[in-house]
Design an enzyme around this catalytic site. Sequence first.
Site, PDB file in Angstrom:
ATOM      1  N   PRO A  27      43.604   1.883  -0.497  1.00 45.27           N
ATOM      2  CA  PRO A  27      42.572   2.557  -1.296  1.00 45.27           C
ATOM      3  C   PRO A  27      41.185   2.254  -0.744  1.00 45.27           C
ATOM      4  O   PRO A  27      40.974   1.227  -0.097  1.00 45.27           O
ATOM      5  CB  PRO A  27      42.736   1.961  -2.695  1.00 45.27           C
ATOM      6  CG  PRO A  27      43.389   0.641  -2.465  1.00 45.27           C
ATOM      7  CD  PRO A  27      44.238   0.796  -1.232  1.00 45.27           C
ATOM      8  N   LYS A  28      40.255   3.138  -0.979  1.00 45.54           N
ATOM      9  CA  LYS A  28      38.856   2.908  -0.604  1.00 45.54           C
ATOM     10  C   LYS A  28      38.158   2.239  -1.776  1.00 45.54           C
ATOM     11  O   LYS A  28      38.034   2.805  -2.846  1.00 45.54           O
ATOM     12  CB  LYS A  28      38.177   4.242  -0.253  1.00 45.54           C
ATOM     13  CG  LYS A  28      36.666   4.131  -0.039  1.00 45.54           C
ATOM     14  CD  LYS A  28      36.312   3.177   1.088  1.00 45.54           C
ATOM     15  CE  LYS A  28      34.808   3.075   1.259  1.00 45.54           C
ATOM     16  NZ  LYS A  28      34.261   1.783   0.899  1.00 45.54           N
ATOM     17  N   TRP A  29      37.756   1.021  -1.577  1.00 42.78           N
ATOM     18  CA  TRP A  29      37.032   0.264  -2.588  1.00 42.78           C
ATOM     19  C   TRP A  29      35.547   0.576  -2.458  1.00 42.78           C
ATOM     20  O   TRP A  29      35.066   0.884  -1.380  1.00 42.78           O
ATOM     21  CB  TRP A  29      37.268  -1.238  -2.383  1.00 42.78           C
ATOM     22  CG  TRP A  29      38.686  -1.629  -2.610  1.00 42.78           C
ATOM     23  CD1 TRP A  29      39.702  -1.562  -1.695  1.00 42.78           C
ATOM     24  CD2 TRP A  29      39.252  -2.122  -3.807  1.00 42.78           C
ATOM     25  NE1 TRP A  29      40.859  -1.992  -2.266  1.00 42.78           N
ATOM     26  CE2 TRP A  29      40.613  -2.353  -3.565  1.00 42.78           C
ATOM     27  CE3 TRP A  29      38.735  -2.418  -5.064  1.00 42.78           C
ATOM     28  CZ2 TRP A  29      41.468  -2.854  -4.539  1.00 42.78           C
ATOM     29  CZ3 TRP A  29      39.592  -2.917  -6.033  1.00 42.78           C
ATOM     30  CH2 TRP A  29      40.942  -3.128  -5.765  1.00 42.78           C
ATOM     31  N   GLU A  78      37.554  -6.256   1.686  1.00 39.98           N
ATOM     32  CA  GLU A  78      36.393  -5.606   1.089  1.00 39.98           C
ATOM     33  C   GLU A  78      35.790  -6.529   0.036  1.00 39.98           C
ATOM     34  O   GLU A  78      36.495  -7.069  -0.811  1.00 39.98           O
ATOM     35  CB  GLU A  78      36.846  -4.299   0.433  1.00 39.98           C
ATOM     36  CG  GLU A  78      35.741  -3.404   0.008  1.00 39.98           C
ATOM     37  CD  GLU A  78      35.419  -2.317   1.032  1.00 39.98           C
ATOM     38  OE1 GLU A  78      34.504  -1.527   0.751  1.00 39.98           O
ATOM     39  OE2 GLU A  78      36.052  -2.254   2.103  1.00 39.98           O
TER      40      GLU A  78
END
Length: 133
Positions: A27-29, A78
């Site tokens: 997922p893109k945090w 991240e």
Amino acid sequence: MTWSSPEPKLTVAANSPALPAGWAAKPKWDGFRAQLAVHSDGQVLLLSRQGTDMTSAFPEIREAALVHLPADTGLDGELVVWESDRLAFERLQQRLARRGASATEAARQWPAHYVVFDLLHAGGDLTRWPYQR
């Protein structure tokens, strides 16, 4: 032992969440991409994807790495800051320029978390291992 983190693999946007066979996704945090290294001499480095040292801006991440990670470990992940039920990118940005007592106070107000998605180094370079392993 001295080693350096590899260049980060950057994300690529996809038109569909369906993945081809053999592919994986993360997922893109809403945070800062960072590599965390704990060297055998006890030095901890938290580096941005451009190679900027962010360690002193996030003392809680440095301390957690010293307590919970063995020496000679490298991670890719991240940095994020949670505020209530959302990721607060603006709080993370406000943390970046702080050092010393100001960074410690900011860590109390808006603690950062490090979301790890790759193990890069564990007593040796793991980046050449097959993804499956």
